[in-house]
Design a protein around this motif. Sequence first.
Motif, PDB file in Angstrom:
ATOM      1  N   LYS A  13       0.818  -1.212   0.000  1.00 29.75           N
ATOM      2  CA  LYS A  13       0.000   0.000   0.000  1.00 29.75           C
ATOM      3  C   LYS A  13       0.854   1.266   0.000  1.00 29.75           C
ATOM      4  O   LYS A  13       0.395   2.321  -0.433  1.00 29.75           O
ATOM      5  N   ASN A  14       2.079   1.160   0.487  1.00 28.96           N
ATOM      6  CA  ASN A  14       2.955   2.324   0.582  1.00 28.96           C
ATOM      7  C   ASN A  14       4.367   1.946   0.104  1.00 28.96           C
ATOM      8  O   ASN A  14       5.253   1.709   0.915  1.00 28.96           O
ATOM      9  N   GLU A  44       6.685   3.684  -1.026  1.00 32.75           N
ATOM     10  CA  GLU A  44       7.721   4.618  -0.566  1.00 32.75           C
ATOM     11  C   GLU A  44       8.268   4.196   0.794  1.00 32.75           C
ATOM     12  O   GLU A  44       9.449   4.362   1.074  1.00 32.75           O
TER      13      GLU A  44
END
Length: 185
Positions: free
Chosen positions: A169-170, A172
């Motif tokens: 989901k992330n 980064e």
Amino acid sequence: MTRKLIVTPFILSIVFLTACNNKQSTAEKFMDYMNNYQIDQLKDITTDDFEMQHIFTGFNLDKDDFIEKYIKDSKNQKAKHHIISSTTDGLSTDYVIEDQNEYAALLKIDYSKLKFKVTTNTEQKVESVIVDTIKGYQKYTDLARAKLEKFQTWLMNKYPDDNGDVYDKNPELAIQRLREYAKDH
């Protein structure tokens, strides 16, 4: 003085002729757009039934998945497809590329080399890309897998509350964690 007057027009004509012959092919534009994550241009330059086939995994992407997943993931990984060589035969261009990305750099893995076959149609649109391995890819895969396992072990020990979904989901956050890992290893 006479020599300068003769040489200058000659040099200018060579520069002009070279510039005229440097028009990018459709395949070159495609590679450039892909390396710069130019989604709108990629949508325009690919056919509606575009497909990217990964021969070595059996994984295929249609146009939407290529734009929404492949290009997005490439951007997250700061991936670039550095062209080592190319040959063109009619509407098909074969590239040998070096798959440069931040994940491999941080894990200190030499970049993999792949074959890209970009096929265009007579309307100057890309119909397909076939991606395949070249000699030495298994060695790259084995090394990458071993280094990734070490990173994952470190990740589970350092951040036991994180699960795989958090990184999906992330992305980064995943690269942040990898940068942190790379500082110490």
